[in-house]
Design an enzyme around this catalytic site. Structure first.
Site, PDB file in Angstrom:
ATOM      1  N   GLY A  11       0.927  -1.091  -0.272  1.00  0.00           N
ATOM      2  CA  GLY A  11      -0.343   0.345   0.459  1.00  0.00           C
ATOM      3  C   GLY A  11       0.576   1.197   0.275  1.00  0.00           C
ATOM      4  O   GLY A  11       2.049   0.942   0.829  1.00  0.00           O
ATOM      5  N   ARG A  72       1.192  -5.504  -4.597  1.00  0.00           N
ATOM      6  CA  ARG A  72       1.143  -6.776  -4.159  1.00  0.00           C
ATOM      7  C   ARG A  72       1.637  -8.160  -4.407  1.00  0.00           C
ATOM      8  O   ARG A  72       1.045  -9.061  -4.154  1.00  0.00           O
ATOM      9  CB  ARG A  72      -0.037  -7.097  -2.763  1.00  0.00           C
ATOM     10  CG  ARG A  72      -0.635  -5.351  -2.143  1.00  0.00           C
ATOM     11  CD  ARG A  72      -1.099  -5.613  -1.119  1.00  0.00           C
ATOM     12  NE  ARG A  72      -1.905  -4.346  -0.850  1.00  0.00           N
ATOM     13  CZ  ARG A  72      -1.364  -4.086   0.463  1.00  0.00           C
ATOM     14  NH1 ARG A  72      -0.526  -4.725   1.091  1.00  0.00           N
ATOM     15  NH2 ARG A  72      -1.978  -2.908   0.895  1.00  0.00           N
ATOM     16  N   THR A 125       4.873   2.465   6.399  1.00  0.00           N
ATOM     17  CA  THR A 125       3.363   2.047   6.351  1.00  0.00           C
ATOM     18  C   THR A 125       2.927   2.987   7.178  1.00  0.00           C
ATOM     19  O   THR A 125       2.943   3.809   7.907  1.00  0.00           O
ATOM     20  CB  THR A 125       3.255   0.777   6.918  1.00  0.00           C
ATOM     21  OG1 THR A 125       1.882   0.258   7.182  1.00  0.00           O
ATOM     22  CG2 THR A 125       3.729   0.775   7.617  1.00  0.00           C
ATOM     23  N   ILE A 126       1.427   3.980   6.580  1.00  0.00           N
ATOM     24  CA  ILE A 126       0.416   4.426   7.501  1.00  0.00           C
ATOM     25  C   ILE A 126       0.583   3.251   8.894  1.00  0.00           C
ATOM     26  O   ILE A 126      -0.345   4.660   9.942  1.00  0.00           O
ATOM     27  CB  ILE A 126      -0.337   5.140   5.949  1.00  0.00           C
ATOM     28  CG1 ILE A 126      -1.526   3.526   6.457  1.00  0.00           C
ATOM     29  CG2 ILE A 126       0.168   5.778   5.630  1.00  0.00           C
ATOM     30  CD1 ILE A 126      -3.236   4.532   6.321  1.00  0.00           C
ATOM     31  N   ASP A 127      -0.179   2.663   8.716  1.00  0.00           N
ATOM     32  CA  ASP A 127      -0.170   1.635  10.119  1.00  0.00           C
ATOM     33  C   ASP A 127       0.808   1.809  11.404  1.00  0.00           C
ATOM     34  O   ASP A 127       0.752   1.786  12.171  1.00  0.00           O
ATOM     35  CB  ASP A 127      -0.212   0.584   9.493  1.00  0.00           C
ATOM     36  CG  ASP A 127      -1.146  -0.248   8.736  1.00  0.00           C
ATOM     37  OD1 ASP A 127      -1.904   1.060   8.589  1.00  0.00           O
ATOM     38  OD2 ASP A 127      -1.729  -1.724   8.100  1.00  0.00           O
ATOM     39  N   ARG A 162     -25.373  14.008  16.706  1.00  0.00           N
ATOM     40  CA  ARG A 162     -25.175  12.867  16.841  1.00  0.00           C
ATOM     41  C   ARG A 162     -24.457  12.052  17.409  1.00  0.00           C
ATOM     42  O   ARG A 162     -23.218  12.734  17.568  1.00  0.00           O
ATOM     43  CB  ARG A 162     -25.130  12.671  15.109  1.00  0.00           C
ATOM     44  CG  ARG A 162     -26.649  13.037  14.434  1.00  0.00           C
ATOM     45  CD  ARG A 162     -26.345  12.913  12.889  1.00  0.00           C
ATOM     46  NE  ARG A 162     -26.696  13.313  11.983  1.00  0.00           N
ATOM     47  CZ  ARG A 162     -27.402  13.587  10.727  1.00  0.00           C
ATOM     48  NH1 ARG A 162     -26.209  14.207  10.355  1.00  0.00           N
ATOM     49  NH2 ARG A 162     -28.461  14.569  10.590  1.00  0.00           N
ATOM     50  N   MET A 169      -7.306   3.577   9.024  1.00  0.00           N
ATOM     51  CA  MET A 169      -6.895   1.910   8.532  1.00  0.00           C
ATOM     52  C   MET A 169      -6.171   1.343   9.891  1.00  0.00           C
ATOM     53  O   MET A 169      -5.949   1.898  10.759  1.00  0.00           O
ATOM     54  CB  MET A 169      -5.788   1.952   7.642  1.00  0.00           C
ATOM     55  CG  MET A 169      -7.054   1.851   5.935  1.00  0.00           C
ATOM     56  SD  MET A 169      -5.567   2.216   4.135  1.00  0.00           S
ATOM     57  CE  MET A 169      -7.202   1.399   3.598  1.00  0.00           C
ATOM     58  N   GLY A 170      -5.332   0.138   9.525  1.00  0.00           N
ATOM     59  CA  GLY A 170      -4.952  -0.324  11.307  1.00  0.00           C
ATOM     60  C   GLY A 170      -5.737  -1.558  11.182  1.00  0.00           C
ATOM     61  O   GLY A 170      -6.150  -2.007  12.080  1.00  0.00           O
ATOM     62  N   ARG A 171      -4.667  -2.559  10.491  1.00  0.00           N
ATOM     63  CA  ARG A 171      -5.241  -4.365  10.521  1.00  0.00           C
ATOM     64  C   ARG A 171      -5.133  -4.603  11.802  1.00  0.00           C
ATOM     65  O   ARG A 171      -5.274  -5.256  12.017  1.00  0.00           O
ATOM     66  CB  ARG A 171      -4.109  -4.769   9.075  1.00  0.00           C
ATOM     67  CG  ARG A 171      -4.291  -6.157   9.455  1.00  0.00           C
ATOM     68  CD  ARG A 171      -3.463  -6.106   7.401  1.00  0.00           C
ATOM     69  NE  ARG A 171      -3.898  -6.348   6.787  1.00  0.00           N
ATOM     70  CZ  ARG A 171      -4.920  -6.939   6.182  1.00  0.00           C
ATOM     71  NH1 ARG A 171      -5.507  -7.912   6.640  1.00  0.00           N
ATOM     72  NH2 ARG A 171      -5.727  -6.086   4.800  1.00  0.00           N
ATOM     73  N   GLU A 222      -9.647  -0.323  11.452  1.00  0.00           N
ATOM     74  CA  GLU A 222     -10.507  -1.505  11.055  1.00  0.00           C
ATOM     75  C   GLU A 222     -10.688  -2.673  11.599  1.00  0.00           C
ATOM     76  O   GLU A 222     -11.283  -4.236  11.330  1.00  0.00           O
ATOM     77  CB  GLU A 222      -9.724  -1.358   9.701  1.00  0.00           C
ATOM     78  CG  GLU A 222      -8.524  -1.512   9.304  1.00  0.00           C
ATOM     79  CD  GLU A 222      -7.731  -1.689   8.164  1.00  0.00           C
ATOM     80  OE1 GLU A 222      -8.855  -1.990   7.382  1.00  0.00           O
ATOM     81  OE2 GLU A 222      -6.391  -1.615   8.037  1.00  0.00           O
ATOM     82  N   GLN A 275      -7.061   8.314   3.723  1.00  0.00           N
ATOM     83  CA  GLN A 275      -6.282   8.429   4.827  1.00  0.00           C
ATOM     84  C   GLN A 275      -4.323   8.249   4.565  1.00  0.00           C
ATOM     85  O   GLN A 275      -3.426   8.310   4.788  1.00  0.00           O
ATOM     86  CB  GLN A 275      -6.691   7.789   5.713  1.00  0.00           C
ATOM     87  CG  GLN A 275      -6.503   6.108   5.502  1.00  0.00           C
ATOM     88  CD  GLN A 275      -7.025   5.550   6.620  1.00  0.00           C
ATOM     89  OE1 GLN A 275      -6.826   5.659   7.852  1.00  0.00           O
ATOM     90  NE2 GLN A 275      -7.964   5.130   6.572  1.00  0.00           N
ATOM     91  N   ARG A 276      -4.109   7.683   3.170  1.00  0.00           N
ATOM     92  CA  ARG A 276      -3.237   7.111   2.122  1.00  0.00           C
ATOM     93  C   ARG A 276      -3.151   8.283   1.617  1.00  0.00           C
ATOM     94  O   ARG A 276      -1.965   8.026   0.692  1.00  0.00           O
ATOM     95  CB  ARG A 276      -3.969   5.861   1.802  1.00  0.00           C
ATOM     96  CG  ARG A 276      -3.314   5.397   2.481  1.00  0.00           C
ATOM     97  CD  ARG A 276      -2.659   2.882   2.164  1.00  0.00           C
ATOM     98  NE  ARG A 276      -3.257   3.256   0.899  1.00  0.00           N
ATOM     99  CZ  ARG A 276      -3.226   1.680   0.729  1.00  0.00           C
ATOM    100  NH1 ARG A 276      -3.631   0.657   1.620  1.00  0.00           N
ATOM    101  NH2 ARG A 276      -3.309   1.140  -0.931  1.00  0.00           N
TER     102      ARG A 276
HETATM  103  O1  F6P Z   1      -0.738   0.277   4.212  1.00  0.00           O
HETATM  104  C1  F6P Z   1      -1.588  -0.901   5.007  1.00  0.00           C
HETATM  105  C2  F6P Z   1      -3.157  -0.620   5.033  1.00  0.00           C
HETATM  106  O2  F6P Z   1      -2.982   0.860   5.016  1.00  0.00           O
HETATM  107  C3  F6P Z   1      -3.928  -1.283   5.476  1.00  0.00           C
HETATM  108  O3  F6P Z   1      -3.814  -0.654   6.888  1.00  0.00           O
HETATM  109  C4  F6P Z   1      -4.691  -1.821   5.047  1.00  0.00           C
HETATM  110  O4  F6P Z   1      -5.188  -2.688   5.451  1.00  0.00           O
HETATM  111  C5  F6P Z   1      -4.235  -2.191   3.833  1.00  0.00           C
HETATM  112  O5  F6P Z   1      -3.428  -0.791   3.523  1.00  0.00           O
HETATM  113  C6  F6P Z   1      -5.393  -2.194   2.593  1.00  0.00           C
HETATM  114  O6  F6P Z   1      -4.441  -1.878   1.580  1.00  0.00           O
HETATM  115  P1  F6P Z   1      -5.383  -1.796  -0.152  1.00  0.00           P
HETATM  116  O7  F6P Z   1      -6.568  -2.347   0.043  1.00  0.00           O
HETATM  117  O8  F6P Z   1      -4.420  -1.562  -0.952  1.00  0.00           O
HETATM  118  O9  F6P Z   1      -4.811  -3.797  -0.426  1.00  0.00           O
END
Ligand code: F6P
Length: 342
Positions: A11, A72, A125-127, A162, A169-171, A222, A275-276
């Site tokens: 990513g 990827r 990585t943004i994570d 509301r 993001m943040g796997r 996420e 956010q990316r």
């Molecule tokens: O770069 C890491 C990330 O931002 C994760 O947090 C996210 O799950 C993933 O990329 C999603 O990226 P893509 O949809 O490009 O595979």
């Protein structure tokens, strides 16, 4: 004169181009010529290259994404992938390779080192989930976007009474949700490192209502896991070449659960790729520039199978073996921030 190959995998995030620019420009000063491989590991597999001369990297410092493209692609999942990379490197007379990416890209670099490739990684990585570096390229920029999104959500939440949920993001790591939530003043912060209970979130909102706070902002990563669930909430079960499913939807899941109990309206915003994207912050431009220059320095010193790392104010080489064998959750020393403002 030596020849460096550079590629960007996984990513994207803001700051990659600043690193490419530094590699090319600092390399040029050190008599290192650079060529770019396109579209992640697809580039060296299929011999997709472009020259990277000083003029080619002019005007890219402030631009997000990557001028080389990304993918990827996993060479270890492609028949003959590694041999094709070795041939491409030989054919292009590459002395060493620099890969800019997250744990998957860095993992391939490490495995290629075992095949005799002289290679160096730059964490991006943004994570911010790569171990043994304080920060990875892209995190600071994404944090700025998350903070801005929360500022903007506040006005509608407040004006319309509301509950607004922001999914970020943040796997597996909650750096963006925790630090974004603090910077943007979220009322409830949910990270992947700790299971969350819908009941607890409900109680927090009721406590705010009792204090005459008729709106609430929830930030959720996420990868956050609802209590009692085996896994995470996924938007697609198909795995990518590195074995990852596509996450997404936990914000909506939470909204659905809460809406049965709450009398005020709930809405979900998923920040997704916003956010990316965009321009890197000054911090990311400087970090990426320092990482790019350091990668050339390490190569000229014969330090391979390492990544560039930020330790305090210093840039140092870290063994990829060490960095990749340790997960990088949010520092538990920061968990107190989760409940500080409830
Ligand atoms: O770069 C890491 C990330 O931002 C994760 O947090 C996210 O799950 C993933 O990329 C999603 O990226 P893509 O949809 O490009 O595979």
């Amino acid at each position: 004169m030596q020849r460096a190959g550079v590629l960007t995998g996984g990513g994207d995030s803001p700051g990659i181009n600043a690193a490419i620019r530094a590699i090319v420009r600092f390399g040029y000063k050190q008599e290192v010529e650079t060529i770019g491989f396109l579209e992640g590991w697809k580039g060296p597999i299929d011999d997709l290259t472009r020259p990277l001369k000083v003029d080619d990297v002019s005007g890219i410092l402030h631009i997000g994404g990557t001028i080389l493209g990304s993918s990827r692609t996993n060479p270890f999942k492609i028949e003959g992938g590694v041999e094709r990379i070795l041939n491409t490197l030989k054919h292009n007379a590459i002395d060493f390779l620099i890969g800019i990416g997250g744990d998957d890209t860095l993992g391939v670099i490490h495995r290629l080192s075992e095949h005799g490739v002289k290679a160096i990684g730059i964490p991006q990585t943004i994570d911010n989930d790569i171990s043994m570096t304080d920060y990875s390229i892209g995190f600071a920029s994404a944090l700025g976007v998350v903070t801005d999104a929360l500022d903007r959500l506040h006005t509608t939440a407040f004006s319309h009474h509301r509950v607004l949920i922001l999914e970020v993001m943040g796997r597996d790591s909650g750096w963006l949700s925790l630090l974004g939530g603090i910077a943007g003043g979220a009322d409830v912060i949910i990270i992947p490192e700790q299971e969350f209970s819908v009941e607890e979130v409900h109680k927090k909102i009721l406590r705010r209502q009792a204090r005459k706070k008729h709106f609430s902002i929830i930030i959720i990563a996420e990868g956050a896991k609802p209590a009692g669930w085996e896994g995470q909430v996924v938007s697609e079960t198909k795995v990518d070449a590195f074995g990852h499913v596509r996450l997404g939807g936990v914000g909506q899941y939470l909204a659905n659960q809460l809406s049965a109990q709450l009398k005020i309206p709930l809405r979900v915003t998923n920040l997704a790729y916003l956010q990316r994207g965009g321009s890197p912050t000054p911090f990311d431009r400087i970090l990426a520039t320092r990482f790019g220059a350091a990668a050339i320095e390490f190569a000229l010193d014969g330090r391979f199978d390492v990544m560039t790392a930020l330790h305090g104010t210093k840039i140092e080489p870290v063994s990829l073996e060490d960095a990749l064998s340790t997960p990088r959750p949010v520092d538990p020393g920061l968990f107190y921030l989760l409940t500080l403002f409830e």
